[in-house]
Enzyme design. Structure first.
Site, mmCIF file in Angstrom:
data_model
loop_
_atom_site.group_PDB
_atom_site.id
_atom_site.type_symbol
_atom_site.label_atom_id
_atom_site.label_comp_id
_atom_site.label_asym_id
_atom_site.label_seq_id
_atom_site.Cartn_x
_atom_site.Cartn_y
_atom_site.Cartn_z
ATOM 1 N N HIS A 66 35.654 72.979 53.261
ATOM 2 C CA HIS A 66 36.752 73.933 53.136
ATOM 3 C C HIS A 66 37.663 73.576 51.965
ATOM 4 O O HIS A 66 38.805 74.035 51.903
ATOM 5 C CB HIS A 66 37.535 73.982 54.445
ATOM 6 C CG HIS A 66 36.699 74.429 55.604
ATOM 7 N ND1 HIS A 66 36.482 75.760 55.887
ATOM 8 C CD2 HIS A 66 35.987 73.728 56.520
ATOM 9 C CE1 HIS A 66 35.693 75.866 56.950
ATOM 10 N NE2 HIS A 66 35.375 74.640 57.350
ATOM 11 N N GLU A 109 49.666 40.641 44.596
ATOM 12 C CA GLU A 109 50.038 41.623 45.612
ATOM 13 C C GLU A 109 49.941 41.042 47.021
ATOM 14 O O GLU A 109 50.827 41.242 47.856
ATOM 15 C CB GLU A 109 49.144 42.871 45.495
ATOM 16 C CG GLU A 109 49.253 43.611 44.181
ATOM 17 C CD GLU A 109 48.207 43.167 43.183
ATOM 18 O OE1 GLU A 109 47.855 43.970 42.307
ATOM 19 O OE2 GLU A 109 47.735 41.998 43.272
ATOM 20 N N LYS A 169 40.620 35.624 48.046
ATOM 21 C CA LYS A 169 39.606 34.652 47.620
ATOM 22 C C LYS A 169 40.242 33.486 46.881
ATOM 23 O O LYS A 169 39.980 32.317 47.180
ATOM 24 C CB LYS A 169 38.559 35.335 46.749
ATOM 25 C CG LYS A 169 37.387 34.432 46.377
ATOM 26 C CD LYS A 169 36.286 35.215 45.678
ATOM 27 C CE LYS A 169 35.088 34.330 45.405
ATOM 28 N NZ LYS A 169 33.969 35.075 44.797
ATOM 29 N N GLU A 199 32.597 49.225 41.014
ATOM 30 C CA GLU A 199 33.014 47.897 40.556
ATOM 31 C C GLU A 199 31.800 47.066 40.181
ATOM 32 O O GLU A 199 31.861 46.241 39.264
ATOM 33 C CB GLU A 199 33.834 47.190 41.638
ATOM 34 C CG GLU A 199 34.499 45.902 41.141
ATOM 35 C CD GLU A 199 35.530 45.364 42.118
ATOM 36 O OE1 GLU A 199 36.666 45.866 42.118
ATOM 37 O OE2 GLU A 199 35.195 44.440 42.881
ATOM 38 N N GLY A 234 33.992 39.724 46.520
ATOM 39 C CA GLY A 234 34.895 40.393 47.452
ATOM 40 C C GLY A 234 34.295 41.616 48.094
ATOM 41 O O GLY A 234 34.430 41.837 49.303
ATOM 42 N N ARG A 235 33.603 42.439 47.325
ATOM 43 C CA ARG A 235 33.043 43.682 47.878
ATOM 44 C C ARG A 235 31.804 43.438 48.733
ATOM 45 O O ARG A 235 31.289 44.366 49.335
ATOM 46 C CB ARG A 235 32.738 44.649 46.739
ATOM 47 C CG ARG A 235 31.849 44.095 45.640
ATOM 48 C CD ARG A 235 31.914 44.973 44.393
ATOM 49 N NE ARG A 235 31.162 44.460 43.256
ATOM 50 C CZ ARG A 235 31.616 43.558 42.394
ATOM 51 N NH1 ARG A 235 32.804 43.021 42.580
ATOM 52 N NH2 ARG A 235 30.884 43.176 41.369
ATOM 53 N N LYS A 292 44.634 42.125 36.338
ATOM 54 C CA LYS A 292 45.404 41.029 36.940
ATOM 55 C C LYS A 292 46.080 40.191 35.851
ATOM 56 O O LYS A 292 47.247 39.789 35.975
ATOM 57 C CB LYS A 292 44.484 40.143 37.779
ATOM 58 C CG LYS A 292 43.930 40.804 39.034
ATOM 59 C CD LYS A 292 43.020 39.843 39.780
ATOM 60 C CE LYS A 292 42.435 40.464 41.039
ATOM 61 N NZ LYS A 292 41.519 39.537 41.738
#
Length: 545
Positions: free
Chosen positions: A401, A229, A223, A370, A284-285, A533
């Site tokens: 399981h 990263e 964005k 978030e 973003g999400r 960040k």
């Protein structure tokens, strides 16, 4: 889409949820013994029909929730007292619902193609339509072999470089719709899409080692276009291309940018027609519906990408118009509040009984935690209620399981969403129907077992019918009894296609918004993420003398 009425803006004053009469009523209804055990509630043969809601092949069955008509009525009162309808109108109307950053959260506009008189305005509608057309044109060029790498060969593989919302939404969609990769292969070249969201060098290397640099395209998703990263991943990708013969001047052919800061991308050498834009009012999400969804469109084609948007739009229209107790996102949001705040369930489990939905739980984790993992109300005061639960889970068959043992007999109360697909004609395996039947039986059995459990009397009767004697029964009965009463909802998709996936993902978006509204928090900022960040950037700076 038309909003039924243009309401006044929500009041600037803030009322704590605890001060509402509906909240007090729900606290009384949650007292021990006020609601019968699920094994008693489920003896009502009409319960499943009464406690279900449907929309275009998506069905919510909440008969296994620990609710009665009285509880549902009180939850509806809570929604009304929280001015839920006004907040929904504010969201769709483009008001600055993100109060800490003073901007709108208009992800709903990204799937509003074709709507007359859109509540967010014609200007935004035109911007969204223009960018969608650019995305589709790019996909068409890719499929028709018009995009060529440094060796003059068409691209075959796409590597998405992005973190958080720049990866989780697109990855979920590509995995869920992988069965559609096979259609129209004779007409178009579908991309093989890969995702790298971890800055660990091994993550990138494991993807690149089997790819051909001459036919590999990278999508850099950020964005701000300053994410540390993602920047490092892009630099490493470019170095890999150069080490395999790509001239410096040809690097831009292999790089695509998706960002809200197109100016930064252009100054870094990205080509204008390979730089795609989204806006600061897209979190973003919530961004898979924007140009962030480019890898999805490349993987499944333009028509399926548009069907994804159409499914989300169908859920938007339902969310805006359906009455509270027939409104699937509102129902799920209110049930989540009941489980979190009144039954005191600190975690929420997502169990998907469809392999193609294996990416859904991480997507919902980010979306929910978030958005709603907040410690302050919208007015800045400390929260007076519990907010987001811990969301966890995965594929239901695997969980059965592993950790389902804890759900059945542990001391942790939690709520569960079971998600299943009724039919899947796209799987070519000869015994695919038998596999599907096994999945359905497992999902329904687990939901029922968690709800009704098995008391010691029935445990003893079963053990006796199996030939055990009194002494063995006395010793084993406590270990083989189950308290049950675990609340769950079952979501069924008639078929997992682009349209139904769009509905499902938008459903969880709106559910999250409903819960934020009830709790009086802002679901559209993420200052905790920003803190991490900031700290990373500070640590990267040289120490001053």
């Amino acid at each position: 889409m038309t909003l039924s009425k243009s309401p006044p803006a929500p009041s600037k004053s803030f009322t704590s949820p605890r001060a509402l009469q509906a909240w007090e009523k729900l606290e009384r209804l949650a007292l021990p013994g006020a609601v019968e055990h699920l094994r008693e509630l489920l003896t009502d043969s009409q319960r499943s029909q009464a406690m279900s809601a449907k929309l275009h092949g998506l069905e919510l069955d909440f008969s296994h929730q620990r609710v009665t008509p009285e509880v549902l009525s009180a939850l509806a009162e809570l929604g009304q007292a929280s001015n839920l309808n006004l907040h929904i109108h504010s969201l769709f109307g483009g008001e600055r619902v993100n109060v800490t950053e003073q901007r709108a959260a208009l992800h709903v506009a990204l799937r509003g193609q074709g709507i007359q008189n859109p509540p967010w305005g014609e200007a935004i509608q035109l911007q969204v339509a223009t960018e969608l057309e650019r995305i589709c044109n790019f996909v068409t060029r890719f499929e028709s072999d018009q995009l060529l790498g440094f060796g003059g060969e068409p691209f075959t593989d796409v590597v998405n470089l992005g973190i958080g919302g720049s990866a989780l939404g697109p990855l979920t969609c590509v995995q869920a719709l992988e069965g559609f990769n096979q259609d129209s292969l004779a007409k178009a070249q579908r991309a093989r899409v890969h995702f790298v969201s971890n800055v660990d060098a091994w993550s990138l290397w494991q993807t690149l080692k089997s790819l051909n640099p001459r036919t590999t395209l990278f999508i850099v998703q950020s964005k701000t276009f300053t994410t540390q990263e993602t920047t490092l991943l892009a630099q490493s990708a470019q170095r890999w291309l150069q080490d395999h013969g790509c001239p410096l001047e040809s690097l831009p052919l292999h790089m695509v940018a998706v960002t809200a800061r197109a100016d930064l991308a252009l100054t870094q050498g990205f080509l204008p027609d390979q730089t795609f834009h989204f806006w600061d009012w897209v979190g973003g999400r919530y961004s898979v519906w924007s140009a962030i969804g480019l890898p999805v469109a490349l993987a499944v084609g333009n028509e399926n990408f548009k069907r994804l948007l159409a499914g989300a739009r169908a859920m938007d229209e339902h969310f805006v118009s359906a009455p509270i107790l027939q409104n699937i996102p509102i129902l799920m949001g209110l049930l989540g509040v009941w489980n979190r705040n009144f039954l005191q369930a600190p975690t929420h489990h997502i169990a998907t009984y469809a392999y193609r939905l294996r990416g859904l739980t991480p997507y919902i984790q980010q979306l929910d935690m978030e958005s709603n993992g907040k410690g302050t109300h919208v007015n800045g005061s400390p929260v007076q209620v519990q907010t987001a639960p811990i969301v966890w889970g995965g594929l239901g068959i695997d969980g059965q399981h592993a950790y389902f043992q804890l759900i059945h007999q542990g001391e942790h109360l939690l709520a569960v969403d079971f998600i299943g697909v009724r039919q899947d004609p796209s799987c070519p395996l000869p015994l695919a129907k038998e596999h599907m039947q096994c999945l359905h039986l497992s999902m329904m059995a687990q939901a029922h077992a968690m709800a009704v459990g098995r008391d010691e009397l029935h445990t003893r009767q079963e053990m006796q019918s199996n030939g055990l004697n009194g002494e063995a029964i006395d010793a084993l009965a406590p270990h083989r009894s189950f308290k049950g009463n675990t609340p769950s909802s079952s979501l069924w998709l008639e078929e997992l296609d682009a349209f139904s996936l769009g509905m499902l993902m938008a459903l969880y978006e709106h559910k999250t918004f409903v819960q934020a509204t009830i709790w009086g928090i802002n679901p559209f900022d993420q200052w905790g993420v920003e803190l991490g960040k900031t700290m990373a950037n500070q640590l990267a700076m040289p120490l001053k003398p």
